[in-house]
Scaffold this active site. Structure first.
Site, PDB file in Angstrom:
ATOM      1  N   HIS A  54     -20.339  18.342  10.749  1.00 46.27           N
ATOM      2  CA  HIS A  54     -20.273  16.953  10.297  1.00 46.27           C
ATOM      3  C   HIS A  54     -21.626  16.260  10.421  1.00 46.27           C
ATOM      4  O   HIS A  54     -21.872  15.259   9.748  1.00 46.27           O
ATOM      5  CB  HIS A  54     -19.211  16.193  11.085  1.00 46.27           C
ATOM      6  CG  HIS A  54     -18.201  15.511  10.208  1.00 46.27           C
ATOM      7  ND1 HIS A  54     -17.410  16.199   9.307  1.00 46.27           N
ATOM      8  CD2 HIS A  54     -17.878  14.209  10.050  1.00 46.27           C
ATOM      9  CE1 HIS A  54     -16.634  15.343   8.666  1.00 46.27           C
ATOM     10  NE2 HIS A  54     -16.904  14.126   9.088  1.00 46.27           N
TER      11      HIS A  54
ATOM     12  N   ARG B  28     -23.141  16.445   7.130  1.00 42.72           N
ATOM     13  CA  ARG B  28     -22.490  15.512   6.202  1.00 42.72           C
ATOM     14  C   ARG B  28     -23.014  14.091   6.430  1.00 42.72           C
ATOM     15  O   ARG B  28     -23.322  13.374   5.473  1.00 42.72           O
ATOM     16  CB  ARG B  28     -20.969  15.573   6.405  1.00 42.72           C
ATOM     17  CG  ARG B  28     -20.142  14.642   5.515  1.00 42.72           C
ATOM     18  CD  ARG B  28     -18.668  14.996   5.668  1.00 42.72           C
ATOM     19  NE  ARG B  28     -17.762  14.012   5.134  1.00 42.72           N
ATOM     20  CZ  ARG B  28     -17.381  13.930   3.863  1.00 42.72           C
ATOM     21  NH1 ARG B  28     -17.861  14.781   2.981  1.00 42.72           N
ATOM     22  NH2 ARG B  28     -16.517  13.014   3.457  1.00 42.72           N
TER      23      ARG B  28
ATOM     24  N   TYR C   5     -22.382   3.956   6.638  1.00 41.73           N
ATOM     25  CA  TYR C   5     -23.693   4.607   6.610  1.00 41.73           C
ATOM     26  C   TYR C   5     -24.807   3.610   6.291  1.00 41.73           C
ATOM     27  O   TYR C   5     -25.954   3.832   6.656  1.00 41.73           O
ATOM     28  CB  TYR C   5     -23.705   5.741   5.580  1.00 41.73           C
ATOM     29  CG  TYR C   5     -22.821   6.896   5.963  1.00 41.73           C
ATOM     30  CD1 TYR C   5     -23.226   7.822   6.924  1.00 41.73           C
ATOM     31  CD2 TYR C   5     -21.570   7.062   5.377  1.00 41.73           C
ATOM     32  CE1 TYR C   5     -22.400   8.875   7.281  1.00 41.73           C
ATOM     33  CE2 TYR C   5     -20.747   8.114   5.728  1.00 41.73           C
ATOM     34  CZ  TYR C   5     -21.166   9.017   6.676  1.00 41.73           C
ATOM     35  OH  TYR C   5     -20.357  10.051   7.034  1.00 41.73           O
TER      36      TYR C   5
END
Length: 327
Positions: free
Chosen positions: A272, A275, A307
């Site tokens: 992750h 990602r 993000y």
């Protein structure tokens, strides 16, 4: 199926009789849980891992109801569901985090909603129960330089190195979940530098693959996969282990961990992490948040927007360091 309670006791099952206007008999936990898991598995098509997570959550709930003396789901009250949430966060031994409590409550709410939709109960008593407030957790991304170090740690001409390079390059190039990558078949690597990913709920999306990842995949397909494939039974899987079987999620995690150790990054790196880094680096480079949402396979742009907080923090740090009147 036996649903075991927290104290190790099994919850008894009984038949549920339905009349023209709803339930005419008690709704016992075991039978209802079994029906719900069958519903999410067969009718909704959820993954094995998701169904297993639901089962674990409902085992906890069933155990708590048993300990509270509740045997009929039709008799559960909203106050009892709220008390269950408080129990999860406040138990003396292994109290759960707010995110874990929220996840279990989500399962319980889905379960009670199912009971109402199937006319097994007259009211959804979990509908109004609120999860605990979650602290803001920013995704952990690594820098572009650290990504380059990680990918360089897979360089080499040996079969595992060719596969590992292709695996890590593809994870970072697409921002895919590790489950999406290990479930890829060779036919999912399409022409014109795109790959077909199957995400949550079996939703498919087409994601571009950069030149570095495409070169690594081509090298693996030509020089490594044919050799690995003859070691096991015929399989369409893209990424194969040394015995010719599909690489598992656990194998992928170990591959990334080993690469991070060789790169001497000094930090914990998971599938992750790549990602998160993919999304963060795209947004830092000026990509539109809705484009990143589509690439990641998020159903809501709100999930992707977290993000943007990471990139704002980066900009703030750079500003504070560089501007003569920032401090």
């Amino acid at each position: 199926m036996v649903v075991t309670g927290a104290g190790g006791s099994a919850v008894a099952a009984a038949s549920v009789e339905l009349g023209p206007h709803g339930v005419t008999g008690p709704v016992f936990v075991e039978e209802a849980v079994h029906s719900y898991l069958r519903h999410v598995s067969i009718e909704r098509g959820l993954s094995i891992n998701t169904v297993a997570a639901y089962r674990r959550d409902l085992v906890i709930y069933a155990g708590w109801l048993t300990d509270a003396g509740v045997t009929d789901l039709g008799a559960v009250t909203a106050a009892q569901v709220s008390a269950f949430v408080q129990f999860l966060g406040g138990r003396a031994e292994s109290p759960l985090t707010a995110s874990s409590v929220a996840r279990i409550l989500s399962t319980v709410r889905g379960f009670h909603r199912f009971l109402l939709e199937e006319s097994l109960v007259d009211v959804d008593v979990a509908h109004e129960t609120k999860p605990p407030k979650l602290g803001l957790r920013l995704p952990k991304a690594i820098s572009i330089e650290q990504v380059n170090q990680l990918l360089a740690a897979t360089d080499g001409d040996e079969l595992p190195q060719l596969r590992d390079k292709a695996l890590l390059e593809l994870l970072y190039a697409t921002g895919a979940r590790v489950s999406e990558v290990v479930n890829l078949n060779v036919d999912d690597v399409l022409e014109e530098d795109v790959v077909r990913l199957t995400g949550k709920g079996n939703k498919q999306r087409i994601v571009p693959v950069g030149s570095f990842a495409r070169a690594a995949i081509d090298a693996y397909l030509v020089r490594a996969r044919p050799v690995l494939s003859v070691r096991g039974k015929a399989t369409p899987a893209l990424f194969l282990g040394v015995r010719g079987h599909r690489v598992s999620r656990q194998n992928a995690w170990l591959i990334i961990k080993a690469a991070a150790e060789r790169a001497e990054l000094g930090i914990e790196v998971s599938p992750h992490t790549l990602r998160h880094s993919f999304a963060t680096h795209l947004l830092s480079g000026g990509a539109d948040v809705r484009v990143v949402q589509e690439l990641l396979g998020h159903s809501s742009v709100a999930t992707t927007q977290i993000y943007t907080l990471v990139t704002i923090d980066t900009l703030r740090d750079m500003y504070t360091t560089a501007h003569p009147r920032a401090r």
